[in-house]
Scaffold this active site. Structure first.
Site, PDB file in Angstrom:
ATOM      1  N   ASP A   6      11.814  59.400  -7.088  1.00 45.70           N
ATOM      2  CA  ASP A   6      10.898  58.800  -6.100  1.00 45.70           C
ATOM      3  C   ASP A   6      11.704  58.273  -4.915  1.00 45.70           C
ATOM      4  O   ASP A   6      11.465  57.162  -4.435  1.00 45.70           O
ATOM      5  CB  ASP A   6      10.081  57.683  -6.751  1.00 45.70           C
ATOM      6  CG  ASP A   6       8.905  57.236  -5.870  1.00 45.70           C
ATOM      7  OD1 ASP A   6       8.495  58.016  -4.983  1.00 45.70           O
ATOM      8  OD2 ASP A   6       8.407  56.116  -6.060  1.00 45.70           O
ATOM      9  N   LEU A  51       7.861  39.882  -2.088  1.00 46.33           N
ATOM     10  CA  LEU A  51       8.570  40.801  -1.202  1.00 46.33           C
ATOM     11  C   LEU A  51       7.746  42.044  -0.919  1.00 46.33           C
ATOM     12  O   LEU A  51       7.895  42.678   0.129  1.00 46.33           O
ATOM     13  CB  LEU A  51       9.912  41.202  -1.821  1.00 46.33           C
ATOM     14  CG  LEU A  51      10.932  40.078  -2.006  1.00 46.33           C
ATOM     15  CD1 LEU A  51      12.152  40.601  -2.760  1.00 46.33           C
ATOM     16  CD2 LEU A  51      11.340  39.489  -0.664  1.00 46.33           C
ATOM     17  N   GLY A 104       3.356  47.492  -4.932  1.00 48.67           N
ATOM     18  CA  GLY A 104       3.178  48.942  -4.963  1.00 48.67           C
ATOM     19  C   GLY A 104       2.538  49.363  -6.259  1.00 48.67           C
ATOM     20  O   GLY A 104       2.028  48.540  -7.039  1.00 48.67           O
ATOM     21  N   GLY A 126       4.020  47.689  -9.500  1.00 46.38           N
ATOM     22  CA  GLY A 126       3.830  46.262  -9.714  1.00 46.38           C
ATOM     23  C   GLY A 126       4.142  45.477  -8.462  1.00 46.38           C
ATOM     24  O   GLY A 126       4.113  46.005  -7.352  1.00 46.38           O
ATOM     25  N   VAL A 161       6.813  42.821  -6.415  1.00 47.16           N
ATOM     26  CA  VAL A 161       8.206  42.396  -6.333  1.00 47.16           C
ATOM     27  C   VAL A 161       8.268  41.025  -5.677  1.00 47.16           C
ATOM     28  O   VAL A 161       7.648  40.793  -4.631  1.00 47.16           O
ATOM     29  CB  VAL A 161       9.054  43.398  -5.532  1.00 47.16           C
ATOM     30  CG1 VAL A 161      10.525  42.974  -5.534  1.00 47.16           C
ATOM     31  CG2 VAL A 161       8.920  44.796  -6.108  1.00 47.16           C
ATOM     32  N   LYS A 182      10.805  42.316 -10.284  1.00 44.24           N
ATOM     33  CA  LYS A 182       9.626  43.182 -10.237  1.00 44.24           C
ATOM     34  C   LYS A 182       8.817  42.974 -11.511  1.00 44.24           C
ATOM     35  O   LYS A 182       9.284  43.256 -12.620  1.00 44.24           O
ATOM     36  CB  LYS A 182      10.024  44.656 -10.109  1.00 44.24           C
ATOM     37  CG  LYS A 182       8.823  45.599 -10.195  1.00 44.24           C
ATOM     38  CD  LYS A 182       9.191  47.046  -9.911  1.00 44.24           C
ATOM     39  CE  LYS A 182       9.312  47.284  -8.425  1.00 44.24           C
ATOM     40  NZ  LYS A 182       9.447  48.721  -8.082  1.00 44.24           N
TER      41      LYS A 182
END
Length: 459
Positions: A140, A24, A27, A30, A32, A46
């Protein structure tokens, strides 16, 4: 997070009990994957970078954060399901939200406006309120962490950024995204919920304009602008503009709380156009449910679709039996048949602790959120309910007790032509809020759900 697709060479076919189907995104934390559990239910898996959980101390801290994140109410968020931080590599599993990120959607389709922008603002502010109520700070919050599901926006990755603080010296990475970080976050000062409020203002500005209010040609330039420059907000419409500007104040103490943000948003909510003949439960034109509700003040809205109970102990303190000698009369509805009360019980009454005006916003599975006001008088078994933007008002009558500490209410609309005359709710109460969940009847059992959390009005 960068979008991707398919399993790439080197990607695992499975991890733990989860089968992985495709990437998916990827980042700094890690990769996803879309996966399925043993029951073939879609989930987001994830797989974290190994150094994120490189020793027992870090794993235990991460586990504590995930445990708290699992307690966040799942409306407007992607619910945490499980985590295995002792796996190699470690991973966490959340609800799968089938939709693009706000970042990708705006980049592809352009900024949002009108009621679509307002609904996004309400939904994301609701999610942050739920996160803060659980004792977490997102840290975040950014357009890439807002997924646009079919039932509304969902916030993801809450609870992870704080856990990553333990690994910051290992990874040498700043926790957060510069254009959406609050000045105190950049300065290394203590971080609280007000940092998320700052990020919310920047995210809404991005949704309205297609750019960050602190955009620059380099990360240092962005950080400098966040700390020293006024935000660029041309294109953000009123009444959002003044609220966003306040949220982007450099001083954390000058920013509103997320509950105050929601109060402002719902107080200026733009009505969604609807035909006069539409009912609040079942539309007379197409037999599809369109549950609606009225103006709100101090509360947090439940945007999104699923009927969610904000479970809390101590419901009994809010309600009391009818005093000796009180009458048996009153309205009964479909919900009364589901009550576990014995035959011909004394009617329940609202206690003094329950007295006052409660306000919130009904979240419906059709993606619409409508303000709702409930006014309760101590000693009465009937409360007043109104949906001001629809011109509807009526009563909510206690009809009995349900399972799991719930109480049952029957709604009768006495004024207004845009609302269905009768309906039923299950209610759960805590010391600071009430949660009402609509009880579907007949044709709406499968197709419609709605819920609202009500907070006591300050005025």
């Amino acid at each position: 997070m960068t979008a991707s697709g398919g399993l790439q060479p080197g990607d695992p076919q499975s991890i733990g009990p989860y089968r992985l189907i495709r990437r998916l995104g990827a980042g700094g934390q890690g990769i996803v994957y879309l996966g399925t559990d043993a029951g073939e239910v879609a989930v987001a898996v994830k797989i974290l970078r190994p150094e994120i959980a490189h020793d027992d101390t870090t794993r235990e801290r991460f586990a504590r954060e995930v445990s708290v994140a699992q307690r966040v109410a799942s409306f407007c968020t992607a619910q945490f399901l499980t985590a295995d931080l002792w796996s190699n590599p470690p991973y966490i599993v959340t609800e799968f939200v089938d939709g693009p990120s706000l970042q990708d959607d705006v980049n592809r389709n352009g900024p949002r406006s009108g009621s679509a922008l307002h609904r996004l603002a309400v939904g994301t502010a609701t999610a942050l309120t739920a996160i803060h109520e659980a004792g977490l700070v997102h840290r975040d919050f950014k357009p890439g962490n807002v997924l646009l599901g079919q039932d509304g926006p969902r916030v993801i990755d809450f609870g992870i950024a704080r856990a990553l603080d333990a690994t910051a010296t290992v990874s040498s990475q700043v926790i957060g995204t510069p254009a959406y970080m609050a000045p105190e976050q950049i300065a290394g000062a203590p971080i609280g919920p007000s940092a998320d409020v700052f990020a919310w203002g920047a995210v809404v500005a991005f949704a309205a304009t297609g750019r960050s209010p602190f955009a620059g040609d380099s990360a240092p330039a962005v950080l400098y602008r966040v700390i020293n420059a006024e935000p660029e907000l041309d294109g953000v419409p009123e009444p959002l503009l003044s609220l966003v500007r306040q949220c982007l104040d450099k001083d954390p103490a000058a920013r509103p709380t997320t509950q105050e943000v929601l109060m402002r948003l719902l107080g200026s909510a733009e009505p969604v156009a609807a035909p006069v003949t539409a009912s609040r439960n079942i539309s007379r034109s197409d037999a599809r449910p369109t549950r609606r509700a009225g103006r709100a003040g101090r509360m947090y809205a439940l945007a999104g679709g699923a009927a969610v109970l904000a479970l809390a102990a101590g419901a009994a303190i809010w309600l009391t039996k009818d005093p000796a000698g009180a009458g048996q009369g009153g309205t009964t509805g479909p919900a009364a048949a589901k009550s576990s009360m014995p035959a011909n019980p004394k009617p329940l009454r609202f206690s003094r602790a329950f007295e006052g005006t409660w306000q919130g916003a009904l979240a419906q599975s059709n993606g619409r959120n409508r303000p709702m006001i409930v006014t309760i008088q101590a000693g009465s078994r009937t409360a007043a309910v109104s949906y001001p933007d629809l011109g509807c008002s009526g009563t909510l009558t206690l009809t009995g007790r349900g399972s799991g500490g719930q109480f049952l209410l029957h709604e009768s609309i006495l004024k207004g032509t845009r609302c269905t005359r009768e309906g039923d709710f299950a209610m759960k109460a805590s010391r600071k809020d009430l949660t009402l969940t609509y009880i579907p009847q007949g044709a709406s059992v499968v197709t419609y759900s709605a819920t609202v959390t009500l907070f006591r009005s300050a005025g």
